[in-house]
Motif scaffolding. Structure first.
Motif, PDB file in Angstrom:
ATOM      1  N   PHE A 106      -1.436  67.777  19.533  1.00 23.30           N
ATOM      2  CA  PHE A 106      -0.600  68.815  20.140  1.00 23.30           C
ATOM      3  C   PHE A 106      -1.171  70.210  19.889  1.00 23.30           C
ATOM      4  N   MET A 107      -1.728  70.422  18.704  1.00 22.40           N
ATOM      5  CA  MET A 107      -2.304  71.733  18.395  1.00 22.40           C
ATOM      6  C   MET A 107      -3.623  71.953  19.132  1.00 22.40           C
ATOM      7  N   ALA A 108      -4.327  70.862  19.462  1.00 18.93           N
ATOM      8  CA  ALA A 108      -5.624  70.988  20.132  1.00 18.93           C
ATOM      9  C   ALA A 108      -5.489  71.142  21.645  1.00 18.93           C
ATOM     10  N   ILE A 109      -4.359  70.736  22.213  1.00 20.17           N
ATOM     11  CA  ILE A 109      -4.197  70.768  23.673  1.00 20.17           C
ATOM     12  C   ILE A 109      -4.397  72.166  24.263  1.00 20.17           C
ATOM     13  N   PRO A 110      -3.798  73.234  23.698  1.00 22.20           N
ATOM     14  CA  PRO A 110      -4.038  74.567  24.285  1.00 22.20           C
ATOM     15  C   PRO A 110      -5.511  74.966  24.290  1.00 22.20           C
ATOM     16  N   LEU A 111      -6.237  74.628  23.228  1.00 18.59           N
ATOM     17  CA  LEU A 111      -7.659  74.966  23.180  1.00 18.59           C
ATOM     18  C   LEU A 111      -8.448  74.163  24.212  1.00 18.59           C
ATOM     19  N   VAL A 112      -8.123  72.884  24.347  1.00 18.26           N
ATOM     20  CA  VAL A 112      -8.794  72.053  25.353  1.00 18.26           C
ATOM     21  C   VAL A 112      -8.501  72.593  26.757  1.00 18.26           C
ATOM     22  N   TYR A 113      -7.276  73.037  26.979  1.00 18.32           N
ATOM     23  CA  TYR A 113      -6.893  73.577  28.280  1.00 18.32           C
ATOM     24  C   TYR A 113      -7.673  74.856  28.603  1.00 18.32           C
ATOM     25  N   VAL A 114      -7.873  75.716  27.611  1.00 20.83           N
ATOM     26  CA  VAL A 114      -8.653  76.942  27.816  1.00 20.83           C
ATOM     27  C   VAL A 114     -10.088  76.615  28.172  1.00 20.83           C
ATOM     28  N   VAL A 115     -10.678  75.643  27.469  1.00 21.37           N
ATOM     29  CA  VAL A 115     -12.073  75.265  27.739  1.00 21.37           C
ATOM     30  C   VAL A 115     -12.199  74.641  29.128  1.00 21.37           C
ATOM     31  N   SER A 116     -11.297  73.735  29.486  1.00 22.05           N
ATOM     32  CA  SER A 116     -11.386  73.057  30.779  1.00 22.05           C
ATOM     33  C   SER A 116     -11.162  74.015  31.941  1.00 22.05           C
ATOM     34  N   ASN A 117     -10.286  75.012  31.770  1.00 27.57           N
ATOM     35  CA  ASN A 117     -10.051  75.984  32.841  1.00 27.57           C
ATOM     36  C   ASN A 117     -11.310  76.759  33.195  1.00 27.57           C
ATOM     37  N   ALA A 118     -12.174  76.994  32.217  1.00 25.64           N
ATOM     38  CA  ALA A 118     -13.398  77.746  32.479  1.00 25.64           C
ATOM     39  C   ALA A 118     -14.347  76.986  33.387  1.00 25.64           C
ATOM     40  N   PHE A 119     -14.176  75.672  33.494  1.00 23.86           N
ATOM     41  CA  PHE A 119     -15.075  74.846  34.321  1.00 23.86           C
ATOM     42  C   PHE A 119     -14.380  74.310  35.566  1.00 23.86           C
ATOM     43  N   LYS A 120     -13.182  74.820  35.880  1.00 19.90           N
ATOM     44  CA  LYS A 120     -12.466  74.382  37.074  1.00 19.90           C
ATOM     45  C   LYS A 120     -12.810  75.266  38.266  1.00 19.90           C
ATOM     46  N   PRO A 121     -12.948  74.697  39.461  1.00 21.44           N
ATOM     47  CA  PRO A 121     -13.077  75.539  40.660  1.00 21.44           C
ATOM     48  C   PRO A 121     -11.777  76.278  40.933  1.00 21.44           C
ATOM     49  N   LEU A 122     -11.830  77.261  41.811  1.00 24.90           N
ATOM     50  CA  LEU A 122     -10.679  78.137  42.026  1.00 24.90           C
ATOM     51  C   LEU A 122      -9.461  77.373  42.523  1.00 24.90           C
ATOM     52  N   ASP A 123      -9.660  76.354  43.398  1.00 26.08           N
ATOM     53  CA  ASP A 123      -8.508  75.630  43.929  1.00 26.08           C
ATOM     54  C   ASP A 123      -7.780  74.829  42.852  1.00 26.08           C
ATOM     55  N   GLU A 124      -8.522  74.346  41.846  1.00 25.47           N
ATOM     56  CA  GLU A 124      -7.875  73.593  40.778  1.00 25.47           C
ATOM     57  C   GLU A 124      -7.145  74.510  39.800  1.00 25.47           C
ATOM     58  N   LEU A 125      -7.593  75.738  39.701  1.00 30.11           N
ATOM     59  CA  LEU A 125      -6.903  76.686  38.824  1.00 30.11           C
ATOM     60  C   LEU A 125      -5.496  76.991  39.323  1.00 30.11           C
ATOM     61  N   PHE A 126      -5.300  76.905  40.658  1.00 33.81           N
ATOM     62  CA  PHE A 126      -3.991  77.196  41.252  1.00 33.81           C
ATOM     63  C   PHE A 126      -3.213  75.922  41.576  1.00 33.81           C
ATOM     64  N   ARG A 127      -3.733  74.786  41.160  1.00 36.85           N
ATOM     65  CA  ARG A 127      -3.055  73.526  41.445  1.00 36.85           C
ATOM     66  C   ARG A 127      -1.780  73.405  40.619  1.00 36.85           C
ATOM     67  N   TYR A 128      -0.719  72.888  41.241  1.00 38.06           N
ATOM     68  CA  TYR A 128       0.540  72.658  40.527  1.00 38.06           C
ATOM     69  C   TYR A 128       1.034  71.249  40.843  1.00 38.06           C
ATOM     70  N   PRO A 129       1.368  70.475  39.824  1.00 33.75           N
ATOM     71  CA  PRO A 129       1.277  70.795  38.391  1.00 33.75           C
ATOM     72  C   PRO A 129      -0.184  70.873  37.935  1.00 33.75           C
ATOM     73  N   PRO A 130      -0.455  71.686  36.946  1.00 34.18           N
ATOM     74  CA  PRO A 130      -1.846  71.857  36.505  1.00 34.18           C
ATOM     75  C   PRO A 130      -2.391  70.606  35.834  1.00 34.18           C
ATOM     76  N   THR A 131      -3.678  70.408  35.938  1.00 33.80           N
ATOM     77  CA  THR A 131      -4.344  69.268  35.314  1.00 33.80           C
ATOM     78  C   THR A 131      -5.027  69.728  34.025  1.00 33.80           C
ATOM     79  N   LEU A 132      -5.071  68.832  33.061  1.00 31.37           N
ATOM     80  CA  LEU A 132      -5.673  69.182  31.777  1.00 31.37           C
ATOM     81  C   LEU A 132      -7.191  69.256  31.884  1.00 31.37           C
TER      82      LEU A 132
END
Length: 296
Positions: free
Chosen positions: A40-66
């Motif tokens: 649970f404590m690692a999820i926010p950090l993993v989410y920050v790292v994965s967002n940096a490698f997502k294309p723009l359309d996935e950044l605005f996807r709802y619900p967001p993907t990890l």
């Protein structure tokens, strides 16, 4: 001649707690609980790292993907182009950050240590009152002292300079409190022995006290560096050539939806540097938290 005892480090004796006997089932349950808490404590950090490698359309996807479905490095190249086309060179922002974070951290550790030594190891009138004021200052957030700090900096005539950001960092009360509490654990007999051998107070402070409280001031350096790293200097710095990297990165974050890919990389950079700094010196923090006392 100063006795060899003065120059040697006095090692901390950590009180050993009795080993707690647990059953195998208890160990398994504890391991599972700690594992779930760690995830649970690692999820926010993993989410920050994965967002940096997502294309723009996935950044605005709802619900967001990890995790990203299509990994891309375009966000990094977009950030590089943005910083390359900025009015002030990217290297200038980095230099400003090094000066501000390095100067504020080093100055705070030195000032806090020098101030904590007499409070911990000397008796003088008003000692308890001074320390009570330090403890009381920990109750106030930076917003409370923002206006007084600005007035003092303006009166000193150092507004719009590096000192305007670095100098207030010297006076954070947490560092003085931490160093005093740690220095009090050093036996007075060790310092008295050094004085009998002719050591000056500064020699005692530098050669005996500081080496023995190394975990404390390394922990303080980490905490202070994290604080200074997140300082944008917007309150005191007006010239673009003086502003730190954080200011430039936050401008990208607030530049609109089209720059959210670069903003995701910015978030990763902001989080990565303090984490790396922490990982390098994490053993000192653990030692600071686990040291419970010293023995004569």
């Amino acid at each position: 001649m100063i006795n060899d005892k003065v120059s040697l480090k006095f090692h901390f004796h950590i009180k050993r707690h009795k080993k707690i006997n647990r059953s195998m089932a208890g160990n398994v349950i504890l391991f599972i609980f700690m594992g779930i808490a760690g995830i649970f404590m690692a999820i926010p950090l993993v989410y920050v790292v994965s967002n940096a490698f997502k294309p723009l359309d996935e950044l605005f996807r709802y619900p967001p993907t990890l995790f990203p479905r299509h990994i891309t490095t375009n966000n990094f190249s977009d950030l590089f182009v943005l910083m390359s086309n900025s009015w002030v060179p990217f290297s200038r922002y980095i230099l400003n950050t090094i000066i501000i974070a390095g100067g504020g951290t080093l100055g705070h550790v030195i000032v806090a240590s020098l101030a904590a030594y007499p409070l911990a190891k000397h008796d003088f009138p008003g000692k308890n009152l001074l320390f009570s004021m330090v403890v009381l200052s920990l109750m106030f957030t930076w917003q409370v002292t923002q206006v007084p700090n600005y007035l003092i900096i303006s009166k000193l005539g150092i507004n719009n300079t590096y000192l305007a950001v670095i100098l207030p960092a010297f006076a954070y009360g947490l560092g003085l409190y931490l160093m005093k509490q740690f220095m009090e654990q050093i036996p007075d007999s060790l310092l008295e022995s050094a004085r009998l051998d002719g050591a000056s107070e500064f020699r005692i402070f530098w050669s005996i006290v500081m080496p023995n409280v190394k975990p404390a001031w390394l922990t303080l350096a980490i905490l202070q560096f994290q604080t200074m790293w997140g300082n944008t200097g917007s309150q005191f710095l007006r010239d673009e050539q003086l502003k730190p990297l954080q200011y430039a990165l936050f401008q990208i974050v607030n530049s609109g939806p089209a720059r959210q890919g670069a903003a995701a990389v910015v978030t990763l950079i902001i989080a990565a540097v303090p984490i790396i700094f922490f990982l390098i010196f994490n053993s000192s923090i653990i030692e600071t938290m686990t040291t419970s006392g010293m023995k004569e």
